[in-house]
Scaffold this active site. Structure first.
Site, PDB file in Angstrom:
ATOM      1  N   SER A   1       0.813  -1.217   0.000  1.00 56.24           N
ATOM      2  CA  SER A   1       0.000   0.000   0.000  1.00 56.24           C
ATOM      3  C   SER A   1       0.844   1.264   0.000  1.00 56.24           C
ATOM      4  O   SER A   1       0.331   2.329  -0.304  1.00 56.24           O
ATOM      5  CB  SER A   1      -0.931   0.004   1.200  1.00 56.24           C
ATOM      6  OG  SER A   1      -0.209   0.203   2.378  1.00 56.24           O
TER       7      SER A   1
ATOM      8  N   LYS B   1       0.728   4.257   6.868  1.00 51.44           N
ATOM      9  CA  LYS B   1       0.085   5.115   5.869  1.00 51.44           C
ATOM     10  C   LYS B   1       0.633   6.530   5.988  1.00 51.44           C
ATOM     11  O   LYS B   1       1.325   6.874   6.932  1.00 51.44           O
ATOM     12  CB  LYS B   1      -1.424   5.179   6.113  1.00 51.44           C
ATOM     13  CG  LYS B   1      -2.120   3.859   6.113  1.00 51.44           C
ATOM     14  CD  LYS B   1      -2.473   3.410   4.727  1.00 51.44           C
ATOM     15  CE  LYS B   1      -3.180   2.090   4.811  1.00 51.44           C
ATOM     16  NZ  LYS B   1      -2.608   1.088   3.955  1.00 51.44           N
TER      17      LYS B   1
END
Lengths: 194, 170
Positions: free
Chosen positions: B40, B83
């Protein structure tokens, strides 16, 4: 005393399984970070709420049993951090949670529902809520004076900080806190789901 | 004889406790080394990169937009996610895709952050589960330690998702 307790807390002693937390309902901001527990001695039930002026008014109105000897009402509970290392709690436990609204603040509430439970809410935007995975539903016992899941919704289990296991101070109310759900609160239809 | 063995054992236990405490404080307040897995955050962090995450800026609330953070997953507290912070509390986030005709916006509520991966096509982040509480953040990734050819600080966001405003200066 409050500062001392807080310092112990922030010294990284979570290796020890226990932390003392002062839960005095004061206007002071530092104390507000730890929010309040008001222990009703007559019914042995814990009324939980946010440490604001509301609670101070409430405290005064509950004077006979909240503040019996006229001292500053300051209850100390033992937070067990070891028992929540795997994020295992049960309904009715009193837990301390990092506030989702303010990361500096810890709030002490009662767990009403775990993941997958259906909850009848009190003043939340939806009348009935299914608690999503990895979340729980927490409420103060003092409805209307408590900033809890009814205002910010289900809370992620990752915010769990500790479970209140004993009342330490005042000594005449020294007792173990047993998990108990308030009457009429709790998940709907648990018997059918189990 | 027996006494000396006992003394040695006690000394050893004492040292173990001491070093355990020091290690615990270091991991809790200074930082830790993390192995990242998953796609990701490509291309900034690729699979099996080793990064160093520091905890102080989280304790002091110094997380800023554009920082890469490690946070607990809101749906599984035993899992960590890595993230980039796209918006802090009060920021306006564009929630619609680039090809959508009508742009939709959303404000990040108080005490929450908006996290997105750098690999927008292959990342489950705040676009699917909404903003997450700030208190779930564990640390800020500040250094990359492995592989050796890319040791150093991390690059800026390649996605241009961070909306710069005038109020950032204060």
């Amino acid at each position: 005393m409050c500062e001392l307790c807080f310092a112990t807390n922030s010294c990284g002693l979570s290796l020890q399984c226990c932390v003392f937390v002062n839960v005095s309902p004061d206007v002071n901001d530092t104390v507000e970070t730890l929010s309040t527990l008001q222990f009703g001695s007559s019914i042995r039930q814990v009324a939980l709420g946010k440490a604001t002026k509301n609670i101070r008014v409430e405290g005064a109105s509950m004077q006979p049993f909240l503040n019996p000897d006229g001292r500053s009402d300051c209850d100390v509970v033992l937070l067990n951090r070891w028992s929540v290392r795997n994020y295992q709690v049960q309904r009715g436990d009193i837990v301390s949670v990092l506030s989702p609204k303010n990361p500096q603040q810890k709030i002490i509430k009662r767990v009403i529902g775990l993941e997958g439970d259906f909850i009848r809410t009190l003043g939340y935007k939806n009348r009935y809520v299914r608690v999503p995975d990895g979340h729980f539903w927490i409420e103060g016992d003092h409805h209307g004076h408590s900033l809890d899941s009814n205002s910010f919704g289900p809370v992620s289990v990752g915010l769990l900080h500790g479970r209140a296991s004993h009342i330490i101070w005042p000594p005449n109310r020294w007792q173990q806190i047993k998990p108990s759900l308030p009457p009429n609160r709790g998940p709907l239809d648990t018997e059918e789901e189990d | 004889m027996f006494r000396s063995v006992l003394l040695k054992t006690l000394g050893f236990v004492g040292y173990t406790v001491q070093y355990g405490c020091i290690a615990h404080c270091a991991f809790e307040y200074i930082g830790e080394v993390v192995v990242c897995s998953g796609p990701s955050m490509e291309p900034t962090i690729v699979n099996h990169d080793i990064v160093f995450s520091e905890r102080m800026s989280r304790h002091l609330c110094k997380i800023q937009k554009g920082d890469i953070v490690i946070a607990k997953s809101p749906f599984d507290p035993n899992m960590n996610i890595c993230k980039r912070v796209i918006g802090l509390e009060g920021d306006k986030i564009c929630t619609s895709g680039p090809s959508d005709l009508f742009k939709t916006h959303k404000y990040v509520p108080k005490g929450h952050v908006w996290l997105e991966g750098d690999n927008l096509r292959n990342s489950s982040d705040s676009r699917s589960y909404g903003p997450i509480p700030y208190a779930l953040i564990r640390g800020r990734v500040c250094l990359k330690l492995w592989p050796p050819h890319s040791v150093g600080t991390l690059s800026e966001s390649p996605t241009r998702r961070i909306i710069k405003t005038d109020s950032d200066s204060d």
